[in-house]
Design a protein around this motif. Structure first.
Motif, PDB file in Angstrom:
ATOM      1  N   ARG A 194      51.779   8.296  12.969  1.00 21.75           N
ATOM      2  CA  ARG A 194      52.019   7.367  11.879  1.00 21.75           C
ATOM      3  C   ARG A 194      50.699   6.915  11.270  1.00 21.75           C
ATOM      4  O   ARG A 194      49.767   6.564  11.975  1.00 21.75           O
ATOM      5  N   VAL A 195      50.631   6.888   9.962  1.00 18.50           N
ATOM      6  CA  VAL A 195      49.440   6.438   9.255  1.00 18.50           C
ATOM      7  C   VAL A 195      49.697   5.062   8.682  1.00 18.50           C
ATOM      8  O   VAL A 195      50.658   4.865   7.936  1.00 18.50           O
ATOM      9  N   LYS A 196      48.861   4.110   9.019  1.00 18.40           N
ATOM     10  CA  LYS A 196      49.032   2.741   8.553  1.00 18.40           C
ATOM     11  C   LYS A 196      48.415   2.560   7.171  1.00 18.40           C
ATOM     12  O   LYS A 196      47.459   3.239   6.815  1.00 18.40           O
ATOM     13  N   PRO A 197      48.965   1.613   6.397  1.00 18.84           N
ATOM     14  CA  PRO A 197      48.385   1.350   5.082  1.00 18.84           C
ATOM     15  C   PRO A 197      46.922   0.942   5.200  1.00 18.84           C
ATOM     16  O   PRO A 197      46.532   0.263   6.144  1.00 18.84           O
ATOM     17  N   VAL A 198      46.117   1.377   4.264  1.00 19.13           N
ATOM     18  CA  VAL A 198      44.699   1.056   4.260  1.00 19.13           C
ATOM     19  C   VAL A 198      44.372   0.282   3.000  1.00 19.13           C
ATOM     20  O   VAL A 198      44.622   0.737   1.896  1.00 19.13           O
ATOM     21  N   ASN A 199      43.838  -0.935   3.185  1.00 15.08           N
ATOM     22  CA  ASN A 199      43.416  -1.761   2.053  1.00 15.08           C
ATOM     23  C   ASN A 199      44.518  -1.917   1.015  1.00 15.08           C
ATOM     24  O   ASN A 199      44.293  -1.799  -0.188  1.00 15.08           O
ATOM     25  N   GLY A 200      45.736  -2.182   1.494  1.00 17.52           N
ATOM     26  CA  GLY A 200      46.824  -2.436   0.562  1.00 17.52           C
ATOM     27  C   GLY A 200      47.297  -1.211  -0.195  1.00 17.52           C
ATOM     28  O   GLY A 200      47.867  -1.328  -1.276  1.00 17.52           O
ATOM     29  N   ALA A 201      47.077  -0.025   0.346  1.00 14.60           N
ATOM     30  CA  ALA A 201      47.466   1.200  -0.347  1.00 14.60           C
ATOM     31  C   ALA A 201      48.974   1.279  -0.501  1.00 14.60           C
ATOM     32  O   ALA A 201      49.732   0.831   0.359  1.00 14.60           O
ATOM     33  N   ALA A 220      50.992   8.515   1.562  1.00 13.51           N
ATOM     34  CA  ALA A 220      51.464   9.904   1.703  1.00 13.51           C
ATOM     35  C   ALA A 220      50.323  10.892   1.493  1.00 13.51           C
ATOM     36  O   ALA A 220      50.228  11.909   2.193  1.00 13.51           O
ATOM     37  N   THR A 221      49.448  10.598   0.530  1.00 16.39           N
ATOM     38  CA  THR A 221      48.309  11.478   0.277  1.00 16.39           C
ATOM     39  C   THR A 221      47.351  11.479   1.465  1.00 16.39           C
ATOM     40  O   THR A 221      46.879  12.535   1.910  1.00 16.39           O
ATOM     41  N   ARG A 222      47.085  10.297   1.980  1.00 16.67           N
ATOM     42  CA  ARG A 222      46.205  10.195   3.148  1.00 16.67           C
ATOM     43  C   ARG A 222      46.808  10.920   4.346  1.00 16.67           C
ATOM     44  O   ARG A 222      46.111  11.599   5.101  1.00 16.67           O
ATOM     45  N   GLN A 223      48.125  10.792   4.504  1.00 13.41           N
ATOM     46  CA  GLN A 223      48.809  11.488   5.592  1.00 13.41           C
ATOM     47  C   GLN A 223      48.684  12.998   5.433  1.00 13.41           C
ATOM     48  O   GLN A 223      48.459  13.717   6.413  1.00 13.41           O
ATOM     49  N   ARG A 224      48.821  13.484   4.204  1.00  9.84           N
ATOM     50  CA  ARG A 224      48.726  14.928   3.949  1.00  9.84           C
ATOM     51  C   ARG A 224      47.321  15.442   4.273  1.00  9.84           C
ATOM     52  O   ARG A 224      47.166  16.514   4.863  1.00  9.84           O
ATOM     53  N   ILE A 225      46.318  14.667   3.899  1.00  6.45           N
ATOM     54  CA  ILE A 225      44.940  15.060   4.205  1.00  6.45           C
ATOM     55  C   ILE A 225      44.748  15.127   5.725  1.00  6.45           C
ATOM     56  O   ILE A 225      44.170  16.087   6.247  1.00  6.45           O
ATOM     57  N   LEU A 226      45.234  14.111   6.444  1.00  7.92           N
ATOM     58  CA  LEU A 226      45.097  14.097   7.902  1.00  7.92           C
ATOM     59  C   LEU A 226      45.839  15.265   8.542  1.00  7.92           C
ATOM     60  O   LEU A 226      45.340  15.881   9.496  1.00  7.92           O
ATOM     61  N   TYR A 271      36.541  11.777   0.409  1.00  8.98           N
ATOM     62  CA  TYR A 271      35.428  10.895   0.737  1.00  8.98           C
ATOM     63  C   TYR A 271      35.781   9.428   0.460  1.00  8.98           C
ATOM     64  O   TYR A 271      35.271   8.526   1.126  1.00  8.98           O
ATOM     65  N   HIS A 272      36.653   9.197  -0.528  1.00 12.50           N
ATOM     66  CA  HIS A 272      37.098   7.827  -0.807  1.00 12.50           C
ATOM     67  C   HIS A 272      37.845   7.251   0.398  1.00 12.50           C
ATOM     68  O   HIS A 272      37.631   6.103   0.792  1.00 12.50           O
ATOM     69  N   TYR A 273      38.726   8.054   0.994  1.00 11.56           N
ATOM     70  CA  TYR A 273      39.523   7.583   2.122  1.00 11.56           C
ATOM     71  C   TYR A 273      38.739   7.562   3.429  1.00 11.56           C
ATOM     72  O   TYR A 273      38.922   6.652   4.248  1.00 11.56           O
ATOM     73  N   PHE A 274      37.871   8.538   3.639  1.00  7.99           N
ATOM     74  CA  PHE A 274      37.285   8.721   4.969  1.00  7.99           C
ATOM     75  C   PHE A 274      35.762   8.643   5.005  1.00  7.99           C
ATOM     76  O   PHE A 274      35.181   8.626   6.087  1.00  7.99           O
ATOM     77  N   GLY A 275      35.109   8.640   3.863  1.00 13.10           N
ATOM     78  CA  GLY A 275      33.671   8.431   3.808  1.00 13.10           C
ATOM     79  C   GLY A 275      32.831   9.672   3.993  1.00 13.10           C
ATOM     80  O   GLY A 275      31.817   9.845   3.316  1.00 13.10           O
ATOM     81  N   GLY A 312      33.725  11.047   9.313  1.00  9.57           N
ATOM     82  CA  GLY A 312      34.731   9.992   9.225  1.00  9.57           C
ATOM     83  C   GLY A 312      36.142  10.561   9.232  1.00  9.57           C
ATOM     84  O   GLY A 312      37.057   9.989   9.831  1.00  9.57           O
ATOM     85  N   LEU A 313      36.331  11.694   8.580  1.00  7.54           N
ATOM     86  CA  LEU A 313      37.634  12.360   8.571  1.00  7.54           C
ATOM     87  C   LEU A 313      37.990  12.849   9.969  1.00  7.54           C
ATOM     88  O   LEU A 313      39.136  12.689  10.422  1.00  7.54           O
ATOM     89  N   PHE A 314      37.028  13.439  10.667  1.00 11.86           N
ATOM     90  CA  PHE A 314      37.282  13.933  12.014  1.00 11.86           C
ATOM     91  C   PHE A 314      37.623  12.782  12.961  1.00 11.86           C
ATOM     92  O   PHE A 314      38.533  12.898  13.794  1.00 11.86           O
ATOM     93  N   ILE A 315      36.926  11.679  12.839  1.00 11.97           N
ATOM     94  CA  ILE A 315      37.218  10.510  13.674  1.00 11.97           C
ATOM     95  C   ILE A 315      38.629   9.998  13.392  1.00 11.97           C
ATOM     96  O   ILE A 315      39.376   9.648  14.312  1.00 11.97           O
TER      97      ILE A 315
END
Length: 248
Positions: free
Chosen positions: A29-36, A42-48, A80-84, A88-91
């Motif tokens: 499960r991916v939690k909301p980030v900064n009020g997303a 869903a986009t962040r989940q797809r990237i992960l 890079y916006h989501y994970f830096g 950061g993405l790997f972490i």
């Protein structure tokens, strides 16, 4: 010797849902980030999800952000916006994977008939998790190659182990009280042994199958391996225990 009702009471273990399906590393499960909003989540989940597959298959060094960007159909700037950064993405991938594992582990154990039954269920659930999580095995192989340096930068990955160790510790105490287990078994050492016996078999079964002329991948092989681990662990726990004294 305690009667059946007393034994049942003393072998109760914390209530939970062992039957819950293990969470896949890439689908945690991916939690909301900064009020997303939902679209961003869903986009962040797809990237992960894509990044998990890429890092698992190619390792941290071999995976490329460009490939993740292309498969996930997002821009590099958005990653890079989501994970830096790639790190950061790997972490974030490791954190999602461990979140899935901890969710599964905290579903163990159910109330069990005896400490021996509890250990069998622990072995079975541990083996099943590793069997059902090949991507996580790939991620750990990569992270161990890097000596855990990415995990050390996360504050989330260690959190789930305290509850599991407490549950195993309670089970061991119950076994001591009932006379089924030897005294002073370290729950951490026991868990490492159980996990290692499952993990090594599953992460190396293809090379072992070739070298040892065994299949090692059929359902019967999995059942045989699980039963073998149960016997090894229980033989250790029973060695020198009061209820096994004098037995050959």
């Amino acid at each position: 010797m305690a009667n059946a009702s007393t034994s049942a009471r003393t072998t109760k273990v914390r209530k939970s849902a062992l039957s819950a399906a293990p969470a896949k590393a890439s689908r945690a499960r991916v939690k909301p980030v900064n009020g997303a909003g939902h679209g961003q989540i869903a986009t962040r989940q797809r990237i992960l999800h894509v990044a998990t597959k890429e890092f698992s298959a190619k390792g941290y060094d071999g995976a490329r952000v460009d490939d993740i960007m292309r498969i996930a159909q997002v821009s590099k700037n958005l990653i890079y916006h989501y994970f830096g950064s790639k790190e950061g993405l790997f972490i974030a991938v490791l954190e999602a994977a461990y979140e899935g594992m901890h969710a599964y582990q905290t579903a163990w154990p159910l109330d069990v008939a005896s400490p021996i039954d509890g250990v069998r269920k622990l072995v079975q659930s541990t083996f099943k998790y590793w069997h059902d999580s090949p991507e996580f095995i790939g991620l750990l192989n990569s992270e161990n190659f890097h000596k855990g340096r990415h995990l050390r930068k996360s504050k989330l990955t260690k959190a789930g182990y305290s509850g599991l160790m407490a549950n195993i510790g309670e089970l061991l105490k119950q076994g001591e009280r009932s006379g089924d287990f030897r005294r002073n078994v370290d729950p951490v050492e026991l868990y490492i042994s159980i996990s290692a016996l499952a993990y090594h078999f599953l992460s190396n079964r293809y090379t072992l199958a070739y070298l040892l002329d065994r299949k090692l991948s059929t359902e019967e092989d999995m059942k045989a391996r699980t039963a073998h681990i149960e016997d090894l662990i229980l033989s250790y726990l029973r060695y020198g225990a009061p209820n096994t004294a004098g037995r050959k």
